[in-house]
Design a protein around this motif. Structure first.
Motif, short mmCIF file in Angstrom:
data_model
loop_
_atom_site.label_atom_id
_atom_site.label_comp_id
_atom_site.label_asym_id
_atom_site.label_seq_id
_atom_site.Cartn_x
_atom_site.Cartn_y
_atom_site.Cartn_z
N LYS A 190 17.49 4.44 -11.13
CA LYS A 190 18.16 4.04 -10.00
C LYS A 190 18.63 3.01 -10.80
O LYS A 190 20.60 2.76 -10.09
CB LYS A 190 17.23 2.88 -9.53
N LYS A 191 18.55 2.44 -11.62
CA LYS A 191 19.82 1.93 -12.55
C LYS A 191 21.19 2.29 -13.39
O LYS A 191 22.12 2.27 -13.64
CB LYS A 191 19.81 0.52 -13.89
N VAL A 223 0.58 -1.53 -0.43
CA VAL A 223 -0.14 0.15 -0.31
C VAL A 223 0.69 0.98 0.26
O VAL A 223 1.03 2.01 -1.04
CB VAL A 223 -0.83 0.25 1.60
N ALA A 224 2.11 1.25 1.07
CA ALA A 224 2.29 2.33 0.90
C ALA A 224 3.59 2.62 0.05
O ALA A 224 3.37 3.42 -0.87
CB ALA A 224 4.00 2.01 2.25
N LEU A 225 4.01 1.84 -0.66
CA LEU A 225 5.27 2.01 -2.52
C LEU A 225 3.42 2.24 -3.61
O LEU A 225 4.01 3.34 -3.60
CB LEU A 225 5.10 0.06 -2.37
N ALA A 226 2.36 1.98 -3.49
CA ALA A 226 1.00 2.32 -4.15
C ALA A 226 1.30 3.94 -4.31
O ALA A 226 0.64 3.98 -5.05
CB ALA A 226 0.37 1.65 -3.83
N GLN A 227 1.27 4.69 -2.95
CA GLN A 227 0.85 6.34 -2.88
C GLN A 227 1.91 6.26 -3.22
O GLN A 227 2.08 7.75 -3.94
CB GLN A 227 0.63 5.59 -0.88
N ARG A 228 3.45 5.78 -2.72
CA ARG A 228 4.46 6.46 -3.91
C ARG A 228 4.21 6.26 -5.25
O ARG A 228 5.11 7.88 -6.31
CB ARG A 228 5.76 6.21 -3.16
N GLU A 235 5.13 5.70 -13.22
CA GLU A 235 6.37 5.90 -12.87
C GLU A 235 7.43 4.57 -11.87
O GLU A 235 8.69 5.43 -11.75
CB GLU A 235 5.43 6.67 -11.60
N VAL A 236 6.66 3.57 -11.95
CA VAL A 236 7.77 2.32 -11.08
C VAL A 236 8.87 2.51 -12.74
O VAL A 236 10.20 2.10 -12.29
CB VAL A 236 6.66 1.53 -11.36
N ALA A 237 8.22 2.60 -13.94
CA ALA A 237 9.80 2.15 -14.37
C ALA A 237 10.66 3.28 -14.60
O ALA A 237 11.56 3.40 -15.13
CB ALA A 237 9.01 2.47 -16.05
N ARG A 238 9.92 5.01 -14.48
CA ARG A 238 11.43 5.61 -14.27
C ARG A 238 11.99 5.60 -12.74
O ARG A 238 13.14 5.53 -13.34
CB ARG A 238 10.18 7.50 -14.48
N ASN A 271 15.44 5.78 -23.06
CA ASN A 271 14.08 5.41 -22.95
C ASN A 271 13.93 5.05 -21.83
O ASN A 271 14.81 4.44 -20.59
CB ASN A 271 13.53 4.41 -24.08
N LEU A 272 12.08 4.12 -21.58
CA LEU A 272 11.55 3.89 -20.05
C LEU A 272 12.08 2.44 -20.04
O LEU A 272 11.99 1.38 -18.94
CB LEU A 272 10.24 3.80 -19.80
N GLN A 273 13.10 2.09 -20.75
CA GLN A 273 13.68 0.77 -20.89
C GLN A 273 14.82 0.83 -20.23
O GLN A 273 15.95 -0.71 -20.50
CB GLN A 273 13.82 -0.76 -21.85
N GLY A 274 15.23 1.59 -19.85
CA GLY A 274 16.62 2.02 -19.71
C GLY A 274 17.73 2.75 -21.25
O GLY A 274 19.30 2.21 -20.67
#
Length: 346
Positions: A31-32, A12-17, A23-26, A185-188
């Motif tokens: 990070k990588k 739930v906390a992750l979903a809120q962020r 956004e997850v992909a970004r 891109n969003l594949q890094g």
């Protein structure tokens, strides 16, 4: 049961962020990418103090940055994400597309980035930039691919990047220090290398400009194998027809502004060897008579000088390229043979 509850709370906390797959992909791309990105710095030969740009590793000891970042620098070093600093030196440069390869001594890259394709990336697609804006290390920004196409020559340093026929544009916030940053891109994958920011006071709030990945990857391969770029080149300066007075176009029977005029022909280049003719000018540089007008490259019509450069850049030494010209009121065709270009000064 308690572990399951904790897991649910964490989700739930992750979903809120992170509220969307994009956004997850970004976040994952940033990070990588961060460990592969470096802060490029050195002392200005002019004595103006330290200069900072960005670069990124493409192999264990070699990285890509902009030529204009390192052109006038001595005592080059690169700073990694973990704060370590290592000496670097120019391995090879390609001023024509504003690219430089640096060799870093004493380190194995903690991560490397790979090149992707910019050609299929649609306008509106999300892109990420990681770099050193204003010298502040390792900051990320996000935006979209805003468009692609030629750039007005006066918008960039006229001594570099003149062989990039088509740039990528992005609204991702960029500024001084981002030069050499990877556009991802969003594949890094690296789809471009940031070269400048145009518009806005001092570039702030302007549009980011990047060199397409395909052109960068081709140059990197050439520089590592030959030490100089092997792109096709004309060996002549050009002017787009829409830059010329319409009265001069009509005087030679041209009714179109689609094409590029040969202005000055460089001795020994492909244009000179094929017999192309440059413009005639008076002692003050005023145009008296048109040079050859290039209408098509291998049968493909061209709209302007940028398209001529872009199309010729696809060929290699030894390739033959057919130009359709307008000369003295008539169309004719000539064949260029691509030759290895002179070695660029570092």
């Amino acid at each position: 049961m308690r572990a399951l509850v904790l897991l649910l709370f964490a989700l739930v906390a992750l979903a809120q962020r992170l509220t969307s797959p994009e956004e997850v992909a970004r976040v994952e791309v940033i990070k990588k990418a961060l460990p592969a990105v470096v802060r490029v710095q050195g002392s200005a030969l002019s004595g103006e103090g330290p200069v900072v740009g960005t670069g990124f590793f493409i192999s264990p000891g070699r990285l890509v940055t902009n030529y204009h970042v390192v052109r006038d620098l001595a005592d080059l070093t690169v700073r990694l994400l973990d704060g370590r600093t290592f000496p670097a030196e120019r391995f090879a440069v390609d001023p024509g597309i504003d690219l430089a390869l640096l060799q870093v001594r004493g380190v194995v890259a903690p991560a490397q980035l790979r090149f992707g394709k910019s050609e299929g990336l649609p306008v509106g697609a999300g892109v990420v930039v990681v770099g050193n804006p204003f010298g502040q290390p390792f900051l990320a920004s996000y935006g979209i691919l805003s468009g692609r196409g030629p750039l007005e020559a006066q918008a960039l340093d006229p001594s570099v990047g003149q062989e990039v026929g088509e740039y990528l544009f992005t609204d991702a916030p960029l500024t001084v220090g981002n030069s050499g940053s990877p556009l991802l891109n969003l594949q890094g994958e690296v789809v471009g290398v940031v070269s400048d920011v145009v518009g806005g006071p001092g570039g702030v709030g302007g549009i980011g400009v990047a060199i397409p990945a395909e052109l960068v990857a081709q140059s990197v391969e050439d520089l590592q194998r030959y030490g100089i770029p092997q792109r096709g080149w004309l060996g002549a300066s050009l002017l787009s027809l829409d830059e010329l007075p319409p009265v001069l176009l009509r005087a030679v029977g041209l009714t179109t502004t689609q094409g590029a005029m040969v202005d000055k022909v460089e001795p020994g280049g492909p244009a000179a060897r094929a017999g192309l003719r440059g413009a005639q000018r008076d002692a003050q540089g005023r145009l008296l008579a048109l040079g050859d007008v290039i209408l098509a490259v291998n049968g493909r019509p061209v709209r302007n000088k940028a398209e001529v450069v872009q199309l010729l850049a696809r060929y290699r030494p030894g390739d033959k390229v057919r130009l359709t010209l307008w000369r003295e009121g008539r169309r004719l065709e000539v064949t260029l043979t691509m030759v290895a270009r002179p070695r660029s000064a570092p």
